[in-house]
Design a protein around this motif. Structure first.
Motif, short mmCIF file in Angstrom:
data_model
loop_
_atom_site.label_atom_id
_atom_site.label_comp_id
_atom_site.label_asym_id
_atom_site.label_seq_id
_atom_site.Cartn_x
_atom_site.Cartn_y
_atom_site.Cartn_z
N THR A 1 -7.39 -11.51 -69.66
CA THR A 1 -6.76 -12.16 -68.50
C THR A 1 -7.18 -11.46 -67.22
N GLU A 2 -7.19 -12.22 -66.16
CA GLU A 2 -7.57 -11.66 -64.85
C GLU A 2 -6.55 -10.63 -64.40
N GLN A 3 -5.29 -10.84 -64.76
CA GLN A 3 -4.24 -9.90 -64.35
C GLN A 3 -4.48 -8.52 -64.97
N GLN A 4 -4.80 -8.50 -66.29
CA GLN A 4 -5.08 -7.22 -66.95
C GLN A 4 -6.26 -6.51 -66.29
N ALA A 5 -7.30 -7.30 -66.01
CA ALA A 5 -8.51 -6.73 -65.42
C ALA A 5 -8.24 -6.20 -64.01
N SER A 6 -7.49 -6.96 -63.23
CA SER A 6 -7.19 -6.56 -61.85
C SER A 6 -6.33 -5.31 -61.81
N GLU A 7 -5.41 -5.22 -62.76
CA GLU A 7 -4.55 -4.02 -62.82
C GLU A 7 -5.37 -2.79 -63.15
N ALA A 8 -6.35 -2.94 -64.08
CA ALA A 8 -7.21 -1.80 -64.43
C ALA A 8 -8.08 -1.41 -63.25
N LEU A 9 -8.59 -2.42 -62.52
CA LEU A 9 -9.44 -2.13 -61.35
C LEU A 9 -8.63 -1.40 -60.28
N ALA A 10 -7.42 -1.89 -60.00
CA ALA A 10 -6.58 -1.25 -58.98
C ALA A 10 -6.24 0.19 -59.37
N LYS A 11 -6.07 0.40 -60.67
CA LYS A 11 -5.70 1.73 -61.17
C LYS A 11 -6.79 2.76 -60.92
N ILE A 12 -8.08 2.34 -61.04
CA ILE A 12 -9.17 3.32 -60.91
C ILE A 12 -9.77 3.37 -59.50
N THR A 13 -9.46 2.37 -58.67
CA THR A 13 -10.04 2.34 -57.32
C THR A 13 -9.54 3.53 -56.50
N GLY A 14 -10.49 4.26 -55.94
CA GLY A 14 -10.16 5.41 -55.11
C GLY A 14 -9.88 6.68 -55.87
#
Length: 689
Positions: A241-254
């Motif tokens: 799901t896009e939500q799972q992917a977006s959450e993982a991306l937000a978690k590692i960004t920065g």
């Protein structure tokens, strides 16, 4: 006088020259106490149904299954064939000994045996068995002639194959054409052709078509990040799901990336295996888009021009007794000196189980050069020879060595992995990298990525990337991938060891698969779309209407092939194989005749079809006209469920296996009664009761 029978005039000419039979006559050579003659491939064939019984001349469900008690052969109806056969027959009548010089394989054995049987041979027969047509091989072969009886099992296997194809092909084609073709089944345009190997092969293509048609793409997301030019992939794999992917991306960004582990492992890659016929056809289709039939014709030509060994083989190995001959073959390959010199100068040529293995070789070994000068070759023949020559030379080169680095990383609790591969010693790949035809070589280093020097514990910024992707449907078959599927009875097999183990259960033989594919094209059940193979509407409709899994299962057909190989080895009975097929076709006939649906297929010359199943099923019983076209549509008067079948000595019910006792002896009911007259006679008899 010793009579030698070859399979082609060109081979007869070569053998005659070596034996000193230099006087040319009409249909043979003579000299030095030898007469050398030839066939043109098949001169004989199994008899047609009408040759056994006049009742089998016309297509009728009442006469199925057609199962001759004893199969016979006849000359093919051709004036040229008849003339050459008469030459052979006359020579055999006066021979003190006959040498079978046919192609050293199952089909070659069958061709020659049939001709000798038809000519009523009475003298002793010996067998010439060679793997190439070089002068040395022919001379050596004549010095080691074997009694023909040593190859009896090979003949029994070939005969069983031919009879099995007759039983299934003749009966199933008539059965399905009469039962399901909408009209004019005697016309070639509307015959529903069924075959022991052809139909399972078509079923594979139709199944792939349906998998593609019914495929529903699904979105998924991949998370990667780049650290110091190294691309790391999330070990979590695909995000659904896009939500799972977006959450993982937000978690590692920065957040910083930290290397948690770096490991290096040495690896080796052995040279590619030598060619058998199927792997050669697959490779040529992949590289140049050649059809299986194109490749077979070209490699057969190279064999007849003495530059390569016997081509119709299913092994990638060489026997131990070839090993001492390898240096001489390499020395004779003068156009390839730049590649062979290093091997020859290194002393002893390497001998590995991946090349030499007696247990993996039966009648013939892998396809290799003979050492004869290929200067006569031009065009596609030279191209094919070059492919085989490089594969052969590469087999004696060192392994390619590489170092594989695996780096593990962590970003805010999310795990990542990067893999890099660096070739440290090219080994056999040097052979291809120095080849001027580099675009056609076997190497593909696109997967090799070099990682920068990484250390456990180091940390730093990175650039994440989230990509939305879609699952992809299976790819349509190409001739290459279809050959592989036929070889492995429909299973996708990449591992070479497993592929070797599965060959005995493949669909068809290497020598016949190209012809099977061409038959499907010719009958318009399949078509070409670029390199891909597509099922036609006619092919899809045919497989759809065949509910008998036995007729279209790649796995079961593979088991039949396994039995044929066992017949060849003497571990299975040819009679058992044929009797099993007779029982099988009898059961199939009964089940198909009990199909009460009104399904029909219309096929025209273009290969288009219309399955009229739905249109006919909506008719009410009152609208449908009564149809008594054959005995098999006469309802059983006792059980009222089965249909009348014609046996060897009586009429009976199709549900005899279920216990129906109906029996109408031919002494009371003539065997040649028309369906209408038999129906009337049965009605009268059972009305009286």
């Amino acid at each position: 006088m010793i009579v030698c029978i070859t399979e082609k005039p060109s081979v007869a000419r070569d053998i005659a020259a070596i034996l000193g039979a230099n006087d040319r006559h009409d249909g043979y050579y003579e000299g030095n106490n030898y007469q050398v003659t030839w066939t043109f491939g098949h001169l004989c064939t199994l008899k047609e149904p009408a040759d056994y019984s006049p009742l089998w001349k016309n297509w009728s469900l009442a006469q199925l299954p057609m199962l001759p008690e004893r199969f016979g052969i006849k000359l093919i109806d051709d004036k040229g064939i008849e003339k050459q056969f008469n030459v052979i027959k006359q020579l055999i009548e006066n021979a003190s000994e006959v040498v079978n010089c046919g192609d050293a394989g199952q089909e070659g054995e069958l061709i020659q045996r049939w001709v000798m049987q038809k000519a009523e041979i009475k003298c002793p027969v010996k067998r010439l068995w060679i793997s190439s047509l070089t002068n040395e091989a022919i001379k050596e072969g004549f010095q080691t002639l074997k009694p023909a009886a040593e190859y009896d099992n090979l003949y029994y296997a070939g005969l069983s194959r031919a009879i099995g194809d007759w039983i299934l092909g003749m009966n199933a084609t008539r059965l399905y054409s009469l039962k399901y073709a909408s009209k004019n089944y005697s016309s070639k345009s509307n015959v529903l052709s069924i075959g022991r190997v052809q139909t399972p092969t078509l079923a594979l293509i139709v199944q792939r078509h349906q998998e593609i048609e019914n495929f529903t793409p699904k979105d998924y997301w991949e998370l990667k990040t780049t650290y110091r030019e190294a691309v790391f992939s999330a070990t979590a794999g695909k995000y659904e799901t896009e939500q799972q992917a977006s959450e993982a991306l937000a978690k590692i960004t920065g957040q910083p990336l930290t290397i948690t582990d770096v490991s290096e492992k040495k690896g080796k890659e052995a040279p590619p295996r030598l060619f058998d016929l199927t792997s050669l056809q697959v490779e040529c289709n992949k590289k140049w888009g050649w059809t299986a039939d194109d490749t077979l014709k070209l490699i057969q030509s190279l064999y007849e021009k003495k530059v390569t060994t016997y081509p119709r083989v299913d092994t990638t190995y060489l026997p131990d007794d070839i090993y001492p001959k390898i240096p001489q073959i390499l020395r004779q390959m003068s156009p390839y000196t730049q590649w062979t010199t290093g091997i020859l100068n290194n002393g002893k040529i390497p001998k590995t189980k991946k090349v030499f293995d007696n247990s993996k070789v039966t009648d013939h070994h892998a396809i290799i050069p003979t050492g004869q000068n290929p200067a006569q070759l031009i065009g596609l023949e030279r191209q094919l020879y070059h492919l085989i020559a490089l594969r052969f030379i590469a087999a004696f080169y060192p392994d390619c060595e590489f170092m594989q680095t695996t780096a593990m990383a962590d970003v805010a609790g999310e795990k990542f992995k990067a893999v890099g591969k660096v070739i440290t010693k090219n080994g056999w790949r040097d052979l291809y990298s120095s080849d001027s035809n580099s675009k056609d070589n076997d190497t593909d280093n696109s997967d090799s990525r070099i990682l920068p020097p990484l250390k456990t514990g180091e940390s730093g910024p990175h650039t994440p990337d989230l990509a939305k992707k879609q699952t992809q449907p299976p790819k349509p078959y190409t001739e290459g991938t279809l050959l592989r599927a036929m070889e492995s009875a429909g299973k996708t097999v990449d591992d070479e060891e497993l592929r070797e183990a599965m060959k005995e259960n493949g669909i068809g033989r290497p020598s016949t698969r190209a012809a099977i594919i061409e038959t499907l094209f010719r009958r318009k059940y399949i078509s070409r779309k670029g390199k891909s193979i597509a099922a036609s509407q006619a092919g899809i409709a045919l497989i759809d209407i065949i509910e008998e899994e036995l007729l279209k299962s790649a796995k079961l057909t593979g088991l039949w092939e396994n039995k044929l190989r066992r017949i060849e080895r003497g571990s299975y009975s040819a009679n058992d194989f044929i009797n099993d097929l007779k029982a099988l076709i009898n059961d199939i006939v009964i089940r198909v005749l009990n199909d009460n649906s009104l399904r029909r297929i219309e096929v025209d010359q273009s290969g288009k079809s219309q399955n009229t199943d739905k249109a006919e099923k909506v008719k009410s019983p009152r609208q449908a006209k009564p149809r008594i076209k054959s005995l098999t549509e006469i309802k059983c008067p006792i059980c009222n469920q089965g249909y009348i079948l014609k046996g060897k000595s009586a009429y009976g019910c199709s549900r005899f296996r279920e216990g129906c006792p109906l029996r109408l002896d031919f002494s009371e009911y003539q065997p040649d009664l028309s369906p209408q007259r038999l129906s009337t006679a049965i009605s009268k008899k059972f009305k009286k009761k």
